[in-house]
Design a protein around this motif. Sequence first.
Motif, PDB file in Angstrom:
ATOM      1  N   THR A 153      -2.450  -3.600  -3.928  1.00  0.00           N
ATOM      2  CA  THR A 153      -2.869  -3.798  -2.543  1.00  0.00           C
ATOM      3  C   THR A 153      -4.143  -4.637  -2.497  1.00  0.00           C
TER       4      THR A 153
ATOM      5  N   ALA B 282      -9.182   2.117   1.149  1.00  0.00           N
ATOM      6  CA  ALA B 282     -10.329   1.448   1.760  1.00  0.00           C
ATOM      7  C   ALA B 282     -10.009  -0.004   2.036  1.00  0.00           C
ATOM      8  N   SER B 283      -9.289  -0.622   1.131  1.00  0.00           N
ATOM      9  CA  SER B 283      -8.958  -2.034   1.323  1.00  0.00           C
ATOM     10  C   SER B 283      -8.037  -2.242   2.502  1.00  0.00           C
ATOM     11  N   ILE B 284      -7.243  -1.267   2.764  1.00  0.00           N
ATOM     12  CA  ILE B 284      -6.315  -1.366   3.899  1.00  0.00           C
ATOM     13  C   ILE B 284      -7.019  -1.030   5.193  1.00  0.00           C
TER      14      ILE B 284
ATOM     15  N   HIS C 298      -9.668   7.736  -7.493  1.00  0.00           N
ATOM     16  CA  HIS C 298     -10.517   6.575  -7.317  1.00  0.00           C
ATOM     17  C   HIS C 298      -9.695   5.365  -6.905  1.00  0.00           C
ATOM     18  N   GLN C 299      -8.579   5.236  -7.549  1.00  0.00           N
ATOM     19  CA  GLN C 299      -7.761   4.088  -7.198  1.00  0.00           C
ATOM     20  C   GLN C 299      -7.218   4.207  -5.783  1.00  0.00           C
TER      21      GLN C 299
ATOM     22  N   LYS D  94      -8.592   5.731  -3.430  1.00  0.00           N
ATOM     23  CA  LYS D  94      -9.708   5.478  -2.533  1.00  0.00           C
ATOM     24  C   LYS D  94      -9.881   3.979  -2.340  1.00  0.00           C
ATOM     25  N   GLY D  95      -9.796   3.261  -3.439  1.00  0.00           N
ATOM     26  CA  GLY D  95      -9.959   1.816  -3.350  1.00  0.00           C
ATOM     27  C   GLY D  95      -8.893   1.150  -2.504  1.00  0.00           C
ATOM     28  N   SER D  96      -7.672   1.522  -2.749  1.00  0.00           N
ATOM     29  CA  SER D  96      -6.611   0.835  -2.017  1.00  0.00           C
ATOM     30  C   SER D  96      -6.613   1.239  -0.545  1.00  0.00           C
TER      31      SER D  96
ATOM     32  N   ASP E  61      -4.864  -2.675  -8.849  1.00  0.00           N
ATOM     33  CA  ASP E  61      -4.369  -2.189  -7.569  1.00  0.00           C
ATOM     34  C   ASP E  61      -3.689  -3.347  -6.834  1.00  0.00           C
TER      35      ASP E  61
ATOM     36  N   PHE F  34       0.831  -1.198   0.000  1.00  0.00           N
ATOM     37  CA  PHE F  34       0.000   0.000   0.000  1.00  0.00           C
ATOM     38  C   PHE F  34       0.865   1.248   0.000  1.00  0.00           C
TER      39      PHE F  34
ATOM     40  N   ARG G 132     -12.840  13.445  -4.837  1.00  0.00           N
ATOM     41  CA  ARG G 132     -13.532  13.080  -6.063  1.00  0.00           C
ATOM     42  C   ARG G 132     -14.672  14.034  -6.365  1.00  0.00           C
TER      43      ARG G 132
ATOM     44  N   ALA H 140     -14.496   0.518  -5.770  1.00  0.00           N
ATOM     45  CA  ALA H 140     -14.696   1.379  -4.624  1.00  0.00           C
ATOM     46  C   ALA H 140     -15.870   2.304  -4.895  1.00  0.00           C
TER      47      ALA H 140
ATOM     48  N   ASP I  89       2.457   1.707  -3.462  1.00  0.00           N
ATOM     49  CA  ASP I  89       1.471   2.098  -4.445  1.00  0.00           C
ATOM     50  C   ASP I  89       1.005   3.524  -4.206  1.00  0.00           C
TER      51      ASP I  89
END
Lengths: 154, 676
Positions: free
Chosen positions: B43, A86-88, A79-80, A82-84, B41, A49, A101, B113, A52
């Motif tokens: 991650t 959020a995943s963490i 957006h990306q 945000k996704g990563s 991604d 993370f 955004r 997301a 990236d």
Amino acid sequence: MDVGQMRRQWMDYIKSMFEERFLDGQFLQLQQLQDENNPEFVFEVVSLFFDDSERILKDLSFALEQQSVDFKKVDAHVHQFKGSSASIGAQGVKNACIAFRNFCEEQNIDACRRCLLQVKQEYFVVKNKLETLLRLEQQIVAAGGSIPIMELGF
Amino acid sequence: MNLTNGKGSISTVTTTTVSMKSGEGSDQFPAGLRVLVVDDDPTCLKILEKMLRSCYYEVTQCNRAEAALSLLRENKNGFDIVISDVHMPDMDGFKLLEHIGLEMDLPVIMMSADDGKNVVMKGVTHGACDYLIKPVRMEALKNIWQHVVRKKKNDWKDSEQSGSADEGDRHPKASDDADYSSSANESNWRSSRKRRDDEEDGDDRDDSSTLKKPRVVWSVELHQQFVAAVDQLGIDKAVPKKILELMNVPGLTRENVASHLQKYRLYLRRLSGVSQHQNNSFLSPQEASFGTISSMNGLDLQTLAAAGQLPAQSLATLQAAGLGRSAVKSGLAMPLMDQRNLFSFENPRLRFGEGQQQLLSNNKTNLLHGVPTNMEPKQLANLHQSAAQSLGNLNMRVPGSSTQGNPLLMQMPQQSQPRGQMLSENISPRIPRLPNLLGQSTVSNGISDGLLGRNGIASSSRGPSFNSVQQSSMFFNSPMNQSTEMSVTNFPLGSTPGISSITTKGTFQPEVNSGIKGSAGFPSYDIFNELNHQKPRDWGMTNPGLTYDSSQHANPLHGNIDVSPSVLVHQGYSSTPQNGHNRDNSLIGKSPFSLGESSEQGHFQNGVQNFNPLVENSTRVIKSEIVPDASSQTSLFPDHYGQEDLMSVLLKQQEGIVQGENEFDFDGYSLDNIPV
């Protein structure tokens, strides 16, 4: 410091991260994924993370510095991110991205730049904290202890 | 799109489990479910992979959509479900979704997301079976197996329904079917099918929880055959059983056809709904992906269905285009689930538009007689109508247009005849039918042209004139062998839409051709079946032509459209890279067989005399070939296609092709490694 103390310290630290909304429940999911087969899972993911994120932030900065900003691209990056995040489970970063955004949609360049600063700030803070946490974990494990299992609602 | 992305470009494809077996242990289901995760991604990818593995799934991760596609193409039967991110740099997630749906008919879960309603809706319309919001939680992943089961159940149900319907129809319509097949043929087919089914899916059939029907890969050739058959029957009258008979592909089950038909109709509907554009672009699909063909057909059907006016030509074109096109974007979205909805026939905007429309309107055959589909009867009827029309047109086109791929069809019949003897008896009876199908195209030389036509479409998209190879694959081992040129050449190997089945492309040496094609060419429909039985799921690649199991063989060929035409069937297809024939565009015109010669050739040649051996060889060859030849778009349709799948794939592809628009972005289809 003995293992017990370290564990307690770790627990307090992570608790505070949750309470201060740097982290959310998703981070616990990650923790739960870590097991004896993957003892370094959280560390690996978090490192991924970080790498990236640095890349995305760099791209974001670059994109926003342009004379004519390509908002689509900026939005894609955010957006990306945000996704990563959020995943963490990096809640602070994620929320900053959401706000970001919105401004991208409005094509508000100044607001976007401000958002970028905000996102960066959130990111660096949570990065710092995570590094501290992980270091603690390593110490615990090195001392023969095990990482406590946290559950939401503690 | 990066055409060069091939295996090599799969930068991060890691498989947690080595085995890519076709079926997971039914006992521990859903453990062992083979999941492909696609996300740029890193991650998320890592987290997902870990989560999925915690569910005891077999996970393969991919960070690029194109790599994922080629991976899927290489391993037709290698995955049970795909999870893909929506926003990816190299390809839109929905596009990938369409591709997968059309080509492989796998359940696809989208994730993002982004939880906006629009995006989620897009997922639905494009056929995603689920949509997950990031961050994805374990609980959400635990239950993804339900989509696999559900899909299988639906596929199975369709086949069952078609089966019973067909069975019932069989007798009463014996006379009607006389033209198409002899009773011996049918019984053979039935028995072989049964055999195959029993072997392969015995447990699966009964055990819904492990429903794992081998997927048929609808290669370009196979799809072309399919479309030709549908055309011939007329969209209204084209029932899976008859289509199956017309196609005369060993190993192909009625379920396969029914499913494919369904997709095709959806595709047509989509076409009509989407296109106002008369895109001729599909005519010259640049995308090599064979998938396009199927999509094309699907699109055509759809359009036809919707408009009922799809001219045959356009269909053919579409099909050809479809073959050539890799990405049927819009069409792909046609999820099976949406099939019902799709049949809101609006005015079909025939993409093909050009004058072909009149053709379509002529045919009102009921494409789906007795075909149980998800569609409501009237929808079905509509579909039939349009499909029939379009299909009919397609057939019509065949005679005339060499390019449209019909030639392929045509060729088949012709070849079949001479090959009759070569083929097992099962096949022979069928073959004659083929000629009817095509009727006009000249098998020999003409075929090649025709093939080109069809293949050409595909190939054109591909760029290089793979003609020879591609075409042959399309025809699926039809006896066409006669004309060397035929089949093989036209199809652009690059995309090798799946030469699958036996594209006997006849052109190669008559003998050889028939046997070739995964199923050893044409003659061995039976053989193929047998082979299939033998190697039900060995391959990972499914042969489109054959029923799931057997198709494995066939498919290898398909995929390798690059393989020398006709004969390529076995040789060629299987491994474009391997055989080297594959690339042999020059095959066209030359005896494909010889061209294809590469290692396989020897087999085939020998095999010619013995179909069985040939088949064996070919299958073997194919197997080896196919596997490696991931890049060549080997089979147009992955094994997994059930009938529904095929149809949707077709439809999707068709849509993509037909639309030719940006949405479909056929050109983009060349994602796959198919050399253009």
